[in-house]
Write a protein that holds these residues in place. Structure first.
Motif, mmCIF file in Angstrom:
data_model
loop_
_atom_site.group_PDB
_atom_site.id
_atom_site.type_symbol
_atom_site.label_atom_id
_atom_site.label_comp_id
_atom_site.label_asym_id
_atom_site.label_seq_id
_atom_site.Cartn_x
_atom_site.Cartn_y
_atom_site.Cartn_z
ATOM 1 N N ILE A 27 34.253 20.460 66.232
ATOM 2 C CA ILE A 27 34.440 19.439 65.466
ATOM 3 C C ILE A 27 35.695 19.228 65.805
ATOM 4 O O ILE A 27 36.368 17.624 65.138
ATOM 5 C CB ILE A 27 34.572 19.993 63.779
ATOM 6 C CG1 ILE A 27 34.531 20.661 63.417
ATOM 7 C CG2 ILE A 27 32.439 20.003 64.063
ATOM 8 C CD1 ILE A 27 35.476 21.095 62.153
ATOM 9 N N LEU A 28 36.627 19.904 66.789
ATOM 10 C CA LEU A 28 38.567 19.399 66.751
ATOM 11 C C LEU A 28 38.311 18.091 68.150
ATOM 12 O O LEU A 28 37.047 17.999 68.811
ATOM 13 C CB LEU A 28 38.350 20.855 67.547
ATOM 14 C CG LEU A 28 38.818 21.371 66.213
ATOM 15 C CD1 LEU A 28 39.676 22.859 66.569
ATOM 16 C CD2 LEU A 28 39.206 21.202 64.658
ATOM 17 N N THR A 29 39.351 17.001 67.703
ATOM 18 C CA THR A 29 39.471 16.662 68.855
ATOM 19 C C THR A 29 39.767 17.236 69.658
ATOM 20 O O THR A 29 39.983 18.304 69.582
ATOM 21 C CB THR A 29 40.370 15.440 68.209
ATOM 22 O OG1 THR A 29 41.594 15.830 68.041
ATOM 23 C CG2 THR A 29 40.586 14.033 66.970
ATOM 24 N N GLU A 86 43.803 18.444 69.039
ATOM 25 C CA GLU A 86 43.824 19.466 68.101
ATOM 26 C C GLU A 86 42.969 20.983 69.261
ATOM 27 O O GLU A 86 43.582 21.970 69.184
ATOM 28 C CB GLU A 86 42.819 19.147 67.369
ATOM 29 C CG GLU A 86 43.191 18.135 66.077
ATOM 30 C CD GLU A 86 42.609 17.424 65.298
ATOM 31 O OE1 GLU A 86 42.660 17.407 64.282
ATOM 32 O OE2 GLU A 86 41.085 17.769 65.260
ATOM 33 N N GLN A 146 45.626 20.174 60.637
ATOM 34 C CA GLN A 146 44.715 19.416 60.479
ATOM 35 C C GLN A 146 43.310 19.873 60.990
ATOM 36 O O GLN A 146 42.714 20.252 60.643
ATOM 37 C CB GLN A 146 45.259 18.485 61.037
ATOM 38 C CG GLN A 146 44.312 16.673 60.999
ATOM 39 C CD GLN A 146 44.925 15.600 61.664
ATOM 40 O OE1 GLN A 146 46.206 15.665 60.938
ATOM 41 N NE2 GLN A 146 43.803 15.131 62.408
ATOM 42 N N ALA A 147 43.133 20.787 62.328
ATOM 43 C CA ALA A 147 42.297 21.494 63.074
ATOM 44 C C ALA A 147 41.723 22.622 62.454
ATOM 45 O O ALA A 147 40.662 22.820 62.174
ATOM 46 C CB ALA A 147 43.289 21.941 64.433
ATOM 47 N N THR A 193 42.318 23.562 59.051
ATOM 48 C CA THR A 193 41.551 22.549 57.898
ATOM 49 C C THR A 193 40.162 22.253 58.031
ATOM 50 O O THR A 193 39.376 22.738 57.383
ATOM 51 C CB THR A 193 42.001 21.268 56.852
ATOM 52 O OG1 THR A 193 43.742 21.976 57.391
ATOM 53 C CG2 THR A 193 41.862 20.781 55.818
ATOM 54 N N LYS A 194 39.976 21.788 59.601
ATOM 55 C CA LYS A 194 38.862 21.001 60.126
ATOM 56 C C LYS A 194 38.142 22.833 59.463
ATOM 57 O O LYS A 194 36.674 22.307 59.820
ATOM 58 C CB LYS A 194 38.847 20.257 60.861
ATOM 59 C CG LYS A 194 38.835 18.892 60.736
ATOM 60 C CD LYS A 194 38.643 18.662 62.247
ATOM 61 C CE LYS A 194 39.689 16.861 61.814
ATOM 62 N NZ LYS A 194 39.980 16.278 63.427
ATOM 63 N N LYS A 226 36.077 25.273 57.075
ATOM 64 C CA LYS A 226 34.360 25.147 56.541
ATOM 65 C C LYS A 226 33.663 26.043 57.471
ATOM 66 O O LYS A 226 32.787 27.230 56.446
ATOM 67 C CB LYS A 226 33.818 23.764 56.625
ATOM 68 C CG LYS A 226 32.145 23.464 56.301
ATOM 69 C CD LYS A 226 32.534 22.493 56.265
ATOM 70 C CE LYS A 226 30.346 22.556 56.215
ATOM 71 N NZ LYS A 226 30.728 20.528 56.264
#
Length: 137
Positions: A88-90, A93, A127-128, A130-131, A134
């Motif tokens: 799900i990361l860019t 990231e 940011q990564a 945090t994503k 979950k």
């Protein structure tokens, strides 16, 4: 965030654990084969109660083998969670997480590769994480 990153840092260790379990299972299988070649003496009675010490030893080894397979399955699931979270990361990231936390390289390696400042890398890293939280927690 820290627990997520800690789990990602263990990626290579988990891979090694899975391989180690496979080696231990092979050793157990060899030991079980060795035991099965020994004369059994007393056989299992009508009550299906194990009466031979050889049978009991083989039973314990089989239980240990089953426990190892369960442990290995848990570790494989943990790896899949990490790999899924990385999807799900860019790209930036993902590169940061892989280089710094999976490959255990220094931040300057990421700086050189991505041409980003240290502050921006730390921001993207947070940011990564945090994503990913979950999917890993």
């Amino acid at each position: 965030m820290n627990s997520t990153i800690d789990k990602v840092r263990r990626y290579r260790e988990i891979l090694a654990d899975i391989q180690d379990i496979e080696i231990r299972v092979q050793e157990l299988e060899e030991e079980i084969i060795g035991i099965s070649g020994i004369e059994m003496g007393e056989r299992t009675g009508k009550t299906y109660k194990i009466t031979s010490s050889v049978e009991q030893q083989a039973e314990k080894l089989m239980e240990r083998k089953e426990d190892l397979y369960k442990e290995q399955a848990n570790k494989k699931r943990e790896l899949k969670r990490i790999e899924n979270a990385l999807t799900i990361l860019t790209e930036e990231e993902s590169d940061i997480i892989k280089i710094v936390h999976i490959e255990h390289r220094k931040y300057y390696v990421v700086q050189e590769k991505l041409k980003l400042s240290y502050q921006r890398i730390k921001q993207l890293e947070k940011q990564a994480a945090t994503k990913m939280e979950k999917y890993i927690s």
